[in-house]
Design an enzyme around this catalytic site. Structure first.
Site, PDB file in Angstrom:
ATOM      1  N   ASP A  27       0.818  -1.219   0.000  1.00 15.76           N
ATOM      2  CA  ASP A  27       0.000   0.000   0.000  1.00 15.76           C
ATOM      3  C   ASP A  27       0.850   1.267   0.000  1.00 15.76           C
ATOM      4  O   ASP A  27       1.950   1.283   0.547  1.00 15.76           O
ATOM      5  CB  ASP A  27      -0.908  -0.025   1.240  1.00 15.76           C
ATOM      6  CG  ASP A  27      -2.039   0.972   1.144  1.00 15.76           C
ATOM      7  OD1 ASP A  27      -2.397   1.362   0.020  1.00 15.76           O
ATOM      8  OD2 ASP A  27      -2.567   1.360   2.203  1.00 15.76           O
ATOM      9  N   ARG A  40      -1.119   9.002 -10.168  1.00 18.53           N
ATOM     10  CA  ARG A  40      -1.098   7.822  -9.301  1.00 18.53           C
ATOM     11  C   ARG A  40      -0.470   6.607  -9.981  1.00 18.53           C
ATOM     12  O   ARG A  40       0.192   5.790  -9.349  1.00 18.53           O
ATOM     13  CB  ARG A  40      -2.526   7.480  -8.843  1.00 18.53           C
ATOM     14  CG  ARG A  40      -3.110   8.501  -7.889  1.00 18.53           C
ATOM     15  CD  ARG A  40      -4.545   8.116  -7.505  1.00 18.53           C
ATOM     16  NE  ARG A  40      -4.600   6.807  -6.892  1.00 18.53           N
ATOM     17  CZ  ARG A  40      -4.429   6.580  -5.586  1.00 18.53           C
ATOM     18  NH1 ARG A  40      -4.220   7.586  -4.756  1.00 18.53           N
ATOM     19  NH2 ARG A  40      -4.495   5.357  -5.112  1.00 18.53           N
ATOM     20  N   HIS A  44       2.182   3.266  -9.050  1.00 19.15           N
ATOM     21  CA  HIS A  44       1.984   1.825  -9.252  1.00 19.15           C
ATOM     22  C   HIS A  44       3.178   1.215 -10.001  1.00 19.15           C
ATOM     23  O   HIS A  44       3.592   0.095  -9.708  1.00 19.15           O
ATOM     24  CB  HIS A  44       0.682   1.561 -10.010  1.00 19.15           C
ATOM     25  CG  HIS A  44      -0.538   1.987  -9.248  1.00 19.15           C
ATOM     26  ND1 HIS A  44      -0.732   1.656  -7.923  1.00 19.15           N
ATOM     27  CD2 HIS A  44      -1.625   2.729  -9.609  1.00 19.15           C
ATOM     28  CE1 HIS A  44      -1.887   2.180  -7.507  1.00 19.15           C
ATOM     29  NE2 HIS A  44      -2.438   2.835  -8.515  1.00 19.15           N
ATOM     30  N   THR A  73     -10.901  -6.820  -4.324  1.00 15.39           N
ATOM     31  CA  THR A  73     -12.221  -6.825  -4.975  1.00 15.39           C
ATOM     32  C   THR A  73     -12.844  -5.425  -4.924  1.00 15.39           C
ATOM     33  O   THR A  73     -13.742  -5.113  -5.707  1.00 15.39           O
ATOM     34  CB  THR A  73     -13.168  -7.836  -4.271  1.00 15.39           C
ATOM     35  OG1 THR A  73     -13.039  -7.693  -2.849  1.00 15.39           O
ATOM     36  CG2 THR A  73     -12.837  -9.275  -4.647  1.00 15.39           C
ATOM     37  N   GLU A  74     -12.368  -4.593  -3.989  1.00 17.39           N
ATOM     38  CA  GLU A  74     -12.903  -3.221  -3.870  1.00 17.39           C
ATOM     39  C   GLU A  74     -12.143  -2.214  -4.737  1.00 17.39           C
ATOM     40  O   GLU A  74     -12.617  -1.093  -4.942  1.00 17.39           O
ATOM     41  CB  GLU A  74     -12.845  -2.755  -2.404  1.00 17.39           C
ATOM     42  CG  GLU A  74     -13.842  -3.416  -1.474  1.00 17.39           C
ATOM     43  CD  GLU A  74     -13.487  -4.848  -1.133  1.00 17.39           C
ATOM     44  OE1 GLU A  74     -14.376  -5.714  -1.229  1.00 17.39           O
ATOM     45  OE2 GLU A  74     -12.321  -5.132  -0.809  1.00 17.39           O
ATOM     46  N   ASN A  75     -10.989  -2.587  -5.225  1.00 16.04           N
ATOM     47  CA  ASN A  75     -10.176  -1.628  -6.000  1.00 16.04           C
ATOM     48  C   ASN A  75     -10.782  -1.292  -7.370  1.00 16.04           C
ATOM     49  O   ASN A  75     -10.376  -0.316  -8.004  1.00 16.04           O
ATOM     50  CB  ASN A  75      -8.730  -2.120  -6.160  1.00 16.04           C
ATOM     51  CG  ASN A  75      -7.897  -2.023  -4.900  1.00 16.04           C
ATOM     52  OD1 ASN A  75      -6.999  -2.823  -4.650  1.00 16.04           O
ATOM     53  ND2 ASN A  75      -8.180  -1.027  -4.058  1.00 16.04           N
TER      54      ASN A  75
HETATM   55  C1  IPE Z   1      -5.457  -2.641   0.088  1.00 18.29           C
HETATM   56  O1  IPE Z   1      -5.144  -1.312  -0.092  1.00 18.29           O
HETATM   57  C2  IPE Z   1      -5.389  -3.364  -1.214  1.00 18.29           C
HETATM   58  C3  IPE Z   1      -4.068  -3.464  -1.824  1.00 18.29           C
HETATM   59  C4  IPE Z   1      -2.955  -2.998  -1.359  1.00 18.29           C
HETATM   60  C5  IPE Z   1      -4.053  -4.153  -3.077  1.00 18.29           C
HETATM   61  P1  IPE Z   1      -6.251  -0.189  -0.310  1.00 18.29           P
HETATM   62  O2  IPE Z   1      -5.542   1.074  -0.523  1.00 18.29           O
HETATM   63  O3  IPE Z   1      -7.212  -0.620  -1.352  1.00 18.29           O
HETATM   64  O4  IPE Z   1      -7.008  -0.225   1.100  1.00 18.29           O
HETATM   65  P2  IPE Z   1      -7.822   0.927   1.836  1.00 18.29           P
HETATM   66  O5  IPE Z   1      -8.818   1.476   0.850  1.00 18.29           O
HETATM   67  O6  IPE Z   1      -6.835   1.950   2.260  1.00 18.29           O
HETATM   68  O7  IPE Z   1      -8.443   0.244   3.001  1.00 18.29           O
HETATM   69  C1  IPE Z   2      -1.702   0.173  -3.325  1.00 17.93           C
HETATM   70  O1  IPE Z   2      -1.444   1.532  -3.331  1.00 17.93           O
HETATM   71  C2  IPE Z   2      -1.929  -0.375  -4.703  1.00 17.93           C
HETATM   72  C3  IPE Z   2      -3.308  -0.812  -4.963  1.00 17.93           C
HETATM   73  C4  IPE Z   2      -4.283  -0.798  -4.116  1.00 17.93           C
HETATM   74  C5  IPE Z   2      -3.588  -1.297  -6.291  1.00 17.93           C
HETATM   75  P1  IPE Z   2      -2.614   2.608  -3.320  1.00 17.93           P
HETATM   76  O2  IPE Z   2      -2.982   2.906  -4.724  1.00 17.93           O
HETATM   77  O3  IPE Z   2      -3.729   2.150  -2.469  1.00 17.93           O
HETATM   78  O4  IPE Z   2      -1.882   3.840  -2.685  1.00 17.93           O
HETATM   79  P2  IPE Z   2      -2.506   4.884  -1.663  1.00 17.93           P
HETATM   80  O5  IPE Z   2      -2.988   4.101  -0.485  1.00 17.93           O
HETATM   81  O6  IPE Z   2      -3.614   5.598  -2.354  1.00 17.93           O
HETATM   82  O7  IPE Z   2      -1.358   5.768  -1.315  1.00 17.93           O
HETATM   83 MG    MG Z   3      -4.134   2.430  -0.482  1.00 14.28          MG
END
Ligand code: IPE
Ligand code: IPE
Ligand code: MG
Length: 247
Positions: A27, A40, A44, A73-75
């Site tokens: 994360d 963003r 990645h 699943t929420e992404n």
């Molecule tokens: C959890 O991170 C999922 C992954 C790292 C793939 P998220 O960024 O989606 O989680 P939340 O929204 O902060 O809980």
């Molecule tokens: C984790 O990084 C990667 C995925 C969830 C795919 P984030 O994209 O959630 O990064 P933040 O949490 O917004 O910084």
């Molecule tokens: Mg995140």
């Protein structure tokens, strides 16, 4: 002599009792990019680099199972262009992974619902699993379109169908049977889950499997995560006293 500013002595991981199974919630990519005024998706791309580096390192030091959370699943709720960029990255990454992890003898597995992805990506996932099946090294579970609640619902449905069709009686439903219906069937539960980026939550990752897992939250964004940070998490883990409800 003032110790201010002096770096912590480095951890020699060969002297630690290592966890057998490590989970990582990768994360902080978005915040890493934002801090630099970048889109963003740049975060990645950098996060994917860190993933390669840390995966290799885990295999080198003798971790037996590594589960990384790559896409939940929420992404899918994210803006279309971010999801699109992630899918593109997964594609190029999976094409390379077929070659990349060969020398490290890494067994690649995917946990999550593959049906959410394009046929092209699904094929690449199958190919990665297929060509690494016979390897003897670390098992790498890549959690993609993974949600632990979804995983549990699938297990419940499969068990219910077995009971309905008379293949299973109610009293044969045990904790072990439930574990055997999860994506991680046959693997040990994670001993340690690391979450970089400073968030104190599990975000639908390995809910059943983490009943007695040790958590280490680190204040580093995933693209900044170094081998030394993993060493530090392993050191913290090695000092934990796991009681499993006992004394
Ligand atoms: C959890 O991170 C999922 C992954 C790292 C793939 P998220 O960024 O989606 O989680 P939340 O929204 O902060 O809980
Ligand atoms: C984790 O990084 C990667 C995925 C969830 C795919 P984030 O994209 O959630 O990064 P933040 O949490 O917004 O910084
Ligand atoms: Mg995140």
């Amino acid at each position: 002599m003032a110790l201010f500013g002096k770096k912590q002595p480095q951890t020699d991981v060969s002297e630690l009792i290592l966890p057998k199974h490590v989970g990582i919630i990768m994360d902080g990519n978005g915040r890493w990019a934002k801090k630099r005024g970048l889109p963003r998706k740049a975060g990645h791309t950098e996060g994917a680099r860190t993933f390669r580096k840390i995966t290799r390192y885990c295999s080198e030091i003798g971790i037996q199972y590594l589960t990384v959370y790559a896409f939940s699943t929420e992404n899918w709720r994210r803006p279309e262009d971010e999801v699109g960029a992630l899918m593109k990255l997964f594609k190029s990454y999976l094409e390379e992974a077929i070659r990349d992890f060969k020398d490290d003898d890494i067994v690649v597995r995917f946990i999550g619902d593959k049906n959410g992805f394009s046929p092209e990506l699904r094929e690449l996932m199958d190919e990665n699993e297929e060509c690494s099946r016979e390897r003897q090294g670390m098992v790498l579970n890549i959690a993609m379109n993974y949600g632990s609640r979804d995983e549990i619902v699938r297990a419940v449905r499969a068990i219910a169908a077995d009971v309905r069709d008379g293949r299973l009686s109610e009293d044969e439903i045990t904790e072990q049977l439930v574990s055997d219906h999860l994506y991680t069937a046959g693997q040990p539960d994670p001993d340690l889950i690391i979450r970089p980026s400073g968030e104190y939550r599990i975000s639908n990752f390995l809910l059943w499997q983490s009943a007695y897992t040790e958590f280490v939250i680190m204040n580093k964004l995933w693209p900044d995560f170094q081998k030394e940070d993993l060493d530090e998490a392993l050191r913290i883990y090695s000092q934990r006293n796991r009681r499993y409800g006992g004394v």
